[in-house]
Motif scaffolding. Structure first.
Motif, PDB file in Angstrom:
ATOM      1  N   SER A 117       0.815  -1.224   0.000  1.00 11.43           N
ATOM      2  CA  SER A 117       0.000   0.000   0.000  1.00 11.43           C
ATOM      3  C   SER A 117       0.844   1.268   0.000  1.00 11.43           C
ATOM      4  N   SER A 118       2.132   1.168   0.217  1.00  8.90           N
ATOM      5  CA  SER A 118       2.972   2.362   0.276  1.00  8.90           C
ATOM      6  C   SER A 118       3.318   2.846  -1.125  1.00  8.90           C
ATOM      7  N   PRO A 119       3.360   4.173  -1.329  1.00 10.63           N
ATOM      8  CA  PRO A 119       3.809   4.705  -2.620  1.00 10.63           C
ATOM      9  C   PRO A 119       5.295   4.409  -2.859  1.00 10.63           C
ATOM     10  N   LEU A 120       6.028   4.071  -1.799  1.00  9.78           N
ATOM     11  CA  LEU A 120       7.455   3.807  -1.946  1.00  9.78           C
ATOM     12  C   LEU A 120       7.720   2.329  -2.198  1.00  9.78           C
ATOM     13  N   LYS A 121       8.846   2.086  -2.853  1.00 14.62           N
ATOM     14  CA  LYS A 121       9.225   0.707  -3.139  1.00 14.62           C
ATOM     15  C   LYS A 121       9.568  -0.028  -1.841  1.00 14.62           C
TER      16      LYS A 121
END
Ligand code: MG
Ligand code: MG
Lengths: 370, 370
Positions: A117-121
């Protein structure tokens, strides 16, 4: 232990998530033989509607007579056009001021099962576990003058960043104390290459650090910190900073986990009477639909048990139960992916209660064999 | 066209990337029949060593007599212990002040072939293309008083956020002008729920917007903007904000592309004499090794052609050549992945020159058949 807890559900989904938190606290009471006395008070829009004040005197008095305060959330479009003193947010600001809640704590911890769910990898946010400690009652948001002027036809405006040295000292000390129970590292964020207040902040941080030889101190400029939260958030343990920098950085950091519905917060005073609330707002669009994510509110009660009542074991039991439920794929609508059936607020609370009971049963068995 | 360009390579990798930029400008001269007069000046550490001043009078004078200024980068550990007035950064600050460079432009555009280098997931950053316009000469970093006080034994400190209404107007107007040549949307960032200066900022933005009926205006609080840059950066076209908010947000935004070595910037004045420089620093650790990424400096020259000389076609030719080279997998060491052989600075510059020549040849053929 016996404790008085003030419950201020507020507006919107505040009521629903507060109901969930109370369920969990009742389970803790039962499993750990505590006695919690709950008292409800009105704040925000609900209080404006009923008592024509966003923070009625009764509510404030009740908080003062309690051992801790739990807050849901305030606000909604219904009161958006109200005059400034009849805005829901004013109730929360007044409560912070009255209780002198000067230290805002925001833990940011990623949950393995929610990394998608995180925008980050994944590789950037896996294992992230830090706490932002924001000064909440001083700085640019409160300094005087804050006003417009006209001189020789020239229109100007001024705001003032003002701090007492003591205000810096107490918040930085708090950060070091927190770091002692964590990974023993404090990152002090400032703009010392430009601001005089930041240069004083940096000196105070150096001084306080002398009293905590077991904790490492790192200085970081605020613009660099805004980058580091994205490209290397794992380096942080406790971040401490002044009011406005903390406002910006803590909201930026809230994006790492991928859901605001996950994030608890604490606001601590010098008196020992602290307030706990989810980071998210009142989400009027889904209020009353039993859809809201109760996790942030429930993790806020865990923070209350830890910081106000020194019930570390109970706090961890809640945190583990939440983690267990999320890891088993049970989630409210804000976190489900396409095709997954979301759990309702009350269903998720039941799951967390069940996990708590299981955990406690296992604990009892282990105790019996110890 | 005939133009005088002041070249200030500065320190560290500044010299190497400036050499690359000059190569590219010479290619543009040749392909498009312009005449560029280059004049070199000293700034920063190099100027301190040779002339005992981070901004010698000769350099300033030369800039004033030019049509545009290109800057490499300043600073390095060699001068870190110098007294404040002999720091390399002072040279750049003084130059900004002397030339009244009040508008800092930072484009943030992700390149398809480099999306893997971003800490953010592909779906969040693919197609991102916005510009941050930061007010650079006012606000909290320059306001007076900025000082400490002692009263009745109590130590306090104050910094001052001061703006003239005119300063707000000119930067916001600039942002609207830029948006007209882009996607016609301006996001004005402030903290109007708390700061008087932000409330004035918001009013001025509303007023300016009236003059640009074709451009959409959106207001956003700075803490929300810090979140939105991560969870939905595609929504932005032109972001305009005051000095300190711009400092924090532009550095945060620089992380979206995955390499600081990619990002150009422009600092514009009211006089028409503007300055262009890469966002990255002087990287003393790799200076002199022909390893530095010259792309940010080369894209800064493209900005110069566009904003100072109105050479839109030439600017786009450079941007396309850079994109072509990166898309074909040719990269300096800061962007290569495991096992890939990095290109040196000079090799990459040659590749970009070759791409420019190819592009121009195709253009000529098409012209011939048109
Ligand atoms: Mg905020
Ligand atoms: Mg910066």
């Amino acid at each position: 232990m016996e404790k008085k807890i003030a419950l201020l559900p507020g507006d919107g989904i505040g009521k629903e998530v507060m109901d969930g938190a109370v369920e969990i606290l009742k389970a803790i009471e039962e499993h750990y033989y505590h006695r919690f006395h709950f008292q409800y008070g009105m704040i925000g829009g609900a209080a404006i509607d009923e008592m024509n004040s966003p923070l009625p005197q009764e509510t404030l008095q009740m908080c003062r007579e309690s051992d801790a305060v739990l807050l849901g959330s305030v606000g909604g479009p219904k009161w958006d056009k109200n005059p400034s003193h009849l805005r829901p947010e004013k109730g929360l600001l007044a409560l912070r001021k009255e209780l002198d809640l000067y230290a805002n704590l925001r833990p940011v911890e990623t949950v393995e099962s929610l990394l998608d769910s995180s925008p980050l990898k994944r590789e950037y946010v896996e294992g992230v576990d830090f706490m932002i400690v924001r000064e909440l009652t001083g700085g640019l948001y409160f300094g005087k003058p804050s006003e417009r002027n006209v001189k020789n036809g020239e229109h100007t405006v001024v705001d003032t960043l003002f701090y007492k040295r003591d205000e810096m000292e107490r918040i930085i000390e708090r950060a070091f104390q927190l770091a002692q129970d964590r990974k023993k590292k404090v990152t002090s964020v400032d703009k010392a290459n430009v601001l005089e207040s930041s240069r004083m902040w940096r000196e105070v941080a150096e001084e306080v650090a002398m009293k905590f030889p077991d904790v490492e101190l790192q200085h970081m400029l605020v613009d660099h910190a805004a980058m580091a939260l994205i490209h290397n958030p794992k380096q942080f343990d406790v971040i401490v900073t002044e009011n406005m920098f903390g406002d910006i950085l803590s909201d930026e950091a809230s994006m790492l986990t991928g859901s605001l519905g996950m994030l608890p917060s604490a606001s601590l005073s010098a008196t020992g009477l602290h307030l706990y609330e989810p980071v998210h707002g009142s989400a009027p669009d889904i209020a009353g639909e039993d859809k809201a994510n109760p996790v942030a509110m429930i993790l806020s009660t865990a923070m209350m048990l830890r910081h106000s009542f020194k019930m570390e074991e109970e706090a961890e039991a809640i945190e583990n139960a939440v983690k267990h439920v999320l890891d088993s794929g049970k989630r409210t609508a804000d976190l489900t992916r396409k095709g997954e059936k979301p759990f309702s607020t009350s269903e998720l609370v039941e799951e967390i209660k069940a996990a708590l009971a299981d955990d406690h049963a296992i604990f009892n068995i282990m105790e019996a064999y110890a």
